[in-house]
Motif scaffolding. Structure first.
Motif, PDB file in Angstrom:
ATOM      1  N   CYS A 115       0.781  -1.278  -0.164  1.00  0.00           N
ATOM      2  CA  CYS A 115       0.081  -0.081   0.011  1.00  0.00           C
ATOM      3  C   CYS A 115       0.770   1.176  -0.017  1.00  0.00           C
ATOM      4  CB  CYS A 115      -0.815   0.095   1.323  1.00  0.00           C
ATOM      5  SG  CYS A 115      -1.940  -1.443   1.232  1.00  0.00           S
ATOM      6  N   ASP A 116       1.883   1.384   0.645  1.00  0.00           N
ATOM      7  CA  ASP A 116       2.689   2.376   0.952  1.00  0.00           C
ATOM      8  C   ASP A 116       3.615   2.642  -0.402  1.00  0.00           C
ATOM      9  OD1 ASP A 116       2.014   2.706   3.431  1.00  0.00           O
ATOM     10  OD2 ASP A 116       3.567   1.782   4.569  1.00  0.00           O
ATOM     11  N   LEU A 117       3.688   1.726  -1.115  1.00  0.00           N
ATOM     12  CA  LEU A 117       4.639   1.813  -2.349  1.00  0.00           C
ATOM     13  C   LEU A 117       3.708   2.490  -3.592  1.00  0.00           C
ATOM     14  CD1 LEU A 117       6.625  -1.687  -2.438  1.00  0.00           C
ATOM     15  CD2 LEU A 117       7.400   0.610  -2.130  1.00  0.00           C
ATOM     16  N   VAL A 118       2.383   1.828  -3.571  1.00  0.00           N
ATOM     17  CA  VAL A 118       1.669   2.415  -4.631  1.00  0.00           C
ATOM     18  C   VAL A 118       0.644   3.458  -4.332  1.00  0.00           C
ATOM     19  CG1 VAL A 118       1.563   0.004  -5.612  1.00  0.00           C
ATOM     20  CG2 VAL A 118      -0.231   0.569  -4.299  1.00  0.00           C
ATOM     21  N   ASP A 119       0.459   3.888  -3.092  1.00  0.00           N
ATOM     22  CA  ASP A 119      -0.329   5.036  -2.821  1.00  0.00           C
ATOM     23  C   ASP A 119      -0.345   6.061  -3.838  1.00  0.00           C
ATOM     24  OD1 ASP A 119      -1.370   3.969  -0.577  1.00  0.00           O
ATOM     25  OD2 ASP A 119      -0.316   5.050   0.832  1.00  0.00           O
ATOM     26  N   MET A 120       0.703   6.709  -4.292  1.00  0.00           N
ATOM     27  CA  MET A 120       0.620   7.946  -4.945  1.00  0.00           C
ATOM     28  C   MET A 120       0.404   7.375  -6.471  1.00  0.00           C
ATOM     29  SD  MET A 120       1.178  10.506  -3.341  1.00  0.00           S
ATOM     30  CE  MET A 120       1.436  11.816  -4.604  1.00  0.00           C
ATOM     31  N   GLN A 121       0.850   6.298  -6.908  1.00  0.00           N
ATOM     32  CA  GLN A 121       0.707   5.580  -8.213  1.00  0.00           C
ATOM     33  C   GLN A 121      -1.049   5.575  -8.468  1.00  0.00           C
ATOM     34  OE1 GLN A 121       3.133   2.325  -8.603  1.00  0.00           O
ATOM     35  NE2 GLN A 121       4.786   3.676  -9.492  1.00  0.00           N
ATOM     36  N   VAL A 122      -1.589   5.046  -7.377  1.00  0.00           N
ATOM     37  CA  VAL A 122      -3.203   5.026  -7.314  1.00  0.00           C
ATOM     38  C   VAL A 122      -3.823   6.136  -7.639  1.00  0.00           C
ATOM     39  CG1 VAL A 122      -5.158   4.134  -6.009  1.00  0.00           C
ATOM     40  CG2 VAL A 122      -3.040   2.882  -6.207  1.00  0.00           C
ATOM     41  N   ALA A 123      -3.380   7.290  -6.783  1.00  0.00           N
ATOM     42  CA  ALA A 123      -3.922   8.782  -6.827  1.00  0.00           C
ATOM     43  C   ALA A 123      -3.629   9.417  -8.157  1.00  0.00           C
ATOM     44  CB  ALA A 123      -3.428   9.512  -5.722  1.00  0.00           C
ATOM     45  N   GLN A 124      -2.546   9.128  -8.875  1.00  0.00           N
ATOM     46  CA  GLN A 124      -2.411   9.838 -10.169  1.00  0.00           C
ATOM     47  C   GLN A 124      -2.957   8.933 -11.288  1.00  0.00           C
ATOM     48  OE1 GLN A 124       2.031   9.314 -10.195  1.00  0.00           O
ATOM     49  NE2 GLN A 124       2.400  11.151  -9.110  1.00  0.00           N
ATOM     50  N   ALA A 125      -2.919   7.864 -11.217  1.00  0.00           N
ATOM     51  CA  ALA A 125      -3.919   7.075 -12.210  1.00  0.00           C
ATOM     52  C   ALA A 125      -5.305   7.308 -12.265  1.00  0.00           C
ATOM     53  CB  ALA A 125      -3.618   5.465 -11.804  1.00  0.00           C
ATOM     54  N   CYS A 126      -5.653   7.377 -10.952  1.00  0.00           N
ATOM     55  CA  CYS A 126      -7.197   7.888 -10.921  1.00  0.00           C
ATOM     56  C   CYS A 126      -7.376   9.370 -11.337  1.00  0.00           C
ATOM     57  CB  CYS A 126      -7.605   7.836  -9.551  1.00  0.00           C
ATOM     58  SG  CYS A 126      -7.992   6.347  -8.834  1.00  0.00           S
ATOM     59  N   HIS A 127      -6.550  10.314 -11.051  1.00  0.00           N
ATOM     60  CA  HIS A 127      -6.712  11.456 -11.400  1.00  0.00           C
ATOM     61  C   HIS A 127      -6.495  11.607 -13.095  1.00  0.00           C
ATOM     62  CE1 HIS A 127      -6.346  15.880 -11.549  1.00  0.00           C
ATOM     63  NE2 HIS A 127      -5.372  15.844 -12.077  1.00  0.00           N
ATOM     64  N   GLN A 128      -5.607  10.934 -13.652  1.00  0.00           N
ATOM     65  CA  GLN A 128      -5.246  11.072 -14.938  1.00  0.00           C
ATOM     66  C   GLN A 128      -6.498  10.319 -15.819  1.00  0.00           C
ATOM     67  OE1 GLN A 128      -1.355   9.307 -15.392  1.00  0.00           O
ATOM     68  NE2 GLN A 128      -0.484  11.386 -14.585  1.00  0.00           N
ATOM     69  N   ALA A 129      -7.092   9.384 -15.404  1.00  0.00           N
ATOM     70  CA  ALA A 129      -8.225   8.523 -15.890  1.00  0.00           C
ATOM     71  C   ALA A 129      -9.700   9.138 -15.570  1.00  0.00           C
ATOM     72  CB  ALA A 129      -8.211   7.064 -15.466  1.00  0.00           C
ATOM     73  N   SER A 130      -9.502  10.129 -15.008  1.00  0.00           N
ATOM     74  CA  SER A 130     -10.900  10.993 -14.610  1.00  0.00           C
ATOM     75  C   SER A 130     -11.868   9.692 -13.473  1.00  0.00           C
ATOM     76  CB  SER A 130     -11.769  11.353 -15.801  1.00  0.00           C
ATOM     77  OG  SER A 130     -11.201  12.340 -16.026  1.00  0.00           O
ATOM     78  N   VAL A 131     -11.245   8.989 -12.904  1.00  0.00           N
ATOM     79  CA  VAL A 131     -11.770   8.177 -11.779  1.00  0.00           C
ATOM     80  C   VAL A 131     -11.738   8.838 -10.455  1.00  0.00           C
ATOM     81  CG1 VAL A 131     -11.654   5.815 -10.927  1.00  0.00           C
ATOM     82  CG2 VAL A 131     -11.340   6.073 -13.588  1.00  0.00           C
ATOM     83  N   ASP A 132     -13.040   8.754  -9.793  1.00  0.00           N
ATOM     84  CA  ASP A 132     -12.927   9.341  -8.217  1.00  0.00           C
ATOM     85  C   ASP A 132     -12.419   8.113  -7.563  1.00  0.00           C
ATOM     86  OD1 ASP A 132     -14.436  11.302  -9.221  1.00  0.00           O
ATOM     87  OD2 ASP A 132     -16.461  10.734  -8.261  1.00  0.00           O
ATOM     88  N   LEU A 133     -11.486   8.638  -6.390  1.00  0.00           N
ATOM     89  CA  LEU A 133     -10.883   7.812  -5.561  1.00  0.00           C
ATOM     90  C   LEU A 133     -11.316   7.684  -4.105  1.00  0.00           C
ATOM     91  CD1 LEU A 133      -8.393   5.832  -4.797  1.00  0.00           C
ATOM     92  CD2 LEU A 133      -7.146   8.063  -4.631  1.00  0.00           C
ATOM     93  N   VAL A 134     -11.809   6.724  -3.552  1.00  0.00           N
ATOM     94  CA  VAL A 134     -12.184   6.674  -2.384  1.00  0.00           C
ATOM     95  C   VAL A 134     -11.197   5.870  -1.668  1.00  0.00           C
ATOM     96  CG1 VAL A 134     -13.913   6.136  -0.585  1.00  0.00           C
ATOM     97  CG2 VAL A 134     -14.594   7.137  -2.671  1.00  0.00           C
ATOM     98  N   ILE A 135     -10.340   6.133  -0.544  1.00  0.00           N
ATOM     99  CA  ILE A 135      -9.252   5.431   0.290  1.00  0.00           C
ATOM    100  C   ILE A 135     -10.128   4.979   1.501  1.00  0.00           C
ATOM    101  CG2 ILE A 135      -7.233   5.644   1.369  1.00  0.00           C
ATOM    102  CD1 ILE A 135      -6.405   7.785  -0.714  1.00  0.00           C
ATOM    103  N   ILE A 136     -10.122   3.747   1.626  1.00  0.00           N
ATOM    104  CA  ILE A 136     -10.810   3.112   2.991  1.00  0.00           C
ATOM    105  C   ILE A 136      -9.533   2.371   3.836  1.00  0.00           C
ATOM    106  CG2 ILE A 136     -12.363   1.521   3.610  1.00  0.00           C
ATOM    107  CD1 ILE A 136     -13.824   2.030   1.002  1.00  0.00           C
ATOM    108  N   ASP A 137      -9.092   3.027   4.810  1.00  0.00           N
ATOM    109  CA  ASP A 137      -8.166   2.483   5.761  1.00  0.00           C
ATOM    110  C   ASP A 137      -9.045   1.629   6.876  1.00  0.00           C
ATOM    111  OD1 ASP A 137      -5.319   3.264   5.312  1.00  0.00           O
ATOM    112  OD2 ASP A 137      -5.980   5.278   5.539  1.00  0.00           O
ATOM    113  N   ARG A 138      -8.305   0.429   7.083  1.00  0.00           N
ATOM    114  CA  ARG A 138      -8.938  -0.576   7.857  1.00  0.00           C
ATOM    115  C   ARG A 138      -8.331   0.120   9.291  1.00  0.00           C
ATOM    116  NH1 ARG A 138     -11.280  -2.289  11.199  1.00  0.00           N
ATOM    117  NH2 ARG A 138     -11.762  -4.395  11.920  1.00  0.00           N
ATOM    118  N   TYR A 139      -7.219   0.541   9.412  1.00  0.00           N
ATOM    119  CA  TYR A 139      -6.767   1.174  10.594  1.00  0.00           C
ATOM    120  C   TYR A 139      -5.942   2.554  10.420  1.00  0.00           C
ATOM    121  CZ  TYR A 139      -7.760  -3.393  12.571  1.00  0.00           C
ATOM    122  OH  TYR A 139      -8.109  -4.697  12.902  1.00  0.00           O
TER     123      TYR A 139
END
Length: 159
Positions: A63-87
């Motif tokens: 998760c720590d490795l891909v956090d920024m890539q997930v956010a950037q990919a969502c932004h570039q693809a016009s996909v809304d991102l909802v981050i759901i942390d268990r803790y």
């Protein structure tokens, strides 16, 4: 050489995933595709664009490795991102302030995780504007350098 994975399950511990949760997060995740997305308190899905539900937890190295890539990919693809942390990332009040921002949820008690049968982190659930699940996948197998391309391809297929 045999590989054995053991997970102690405590019956009354809500953080202990049930077997069906682990299975539906891995090999049987395709069964979720086409189903209506479960509703959960505090979870808002877009009716105009796809929404990626990104399930993560404290101590998840991938998760720590891909956090920024997930956010950037969502932004570039016009996909809304909802981050759901268990803790929460820590017990520090400054770290908990992030959950006051839109798009960041702290899943106290694991209600959302259970509704989406999340037992492995990170887990990605892509929901289309009609609130149907079009992808459920576990990101542990993704390498950070190819993860952006992987997400963009999934978003392209979902549109």
């Amino acid at each position: 050489m045999a590989l054995s994975i053991r997970r102690d399950v405590v019956r009354d511990d809500p953080t202990s995933p049930r077997l069906w949760t682990v299975l539906t997060s891995g090999p049987f995740a395709r069964r979720w595709i086409g189903r209506p997305a479960p509703t959960a308190p505090g979870l808002t899905l877009s009716t105009e664009r796809p929404t990626l539900l990104y399930f993560r937890t404290r101590g998840c190295t991938v998760c720590d490795l891909v956090d920024m890539q997930v956010a950037q990919a969502c932004h570039q693809a016009s996909v809304d991102l909802v981050i759901i942390d268990r803790y929460a990332k820590s017990d520090d009040p400054a770290d908990r302030a992030i959950y006051d921002q839109p798009g960041n949820l702290l899943d106290k008690g694991g209600v959302i995780n259970e509704q989406y049968a999340v037992g492995v982190y990170p887990t990605f659930v892509l929901v289309n504007p009609e609130h149907r699940i079009v992808l459920k996948d576990v990101g542990a197998k993704a390498k950070p350098e190819v993860f952006k391309a992987y997400l963009e391809e999934q978003f392209r297929l979902a549109q």
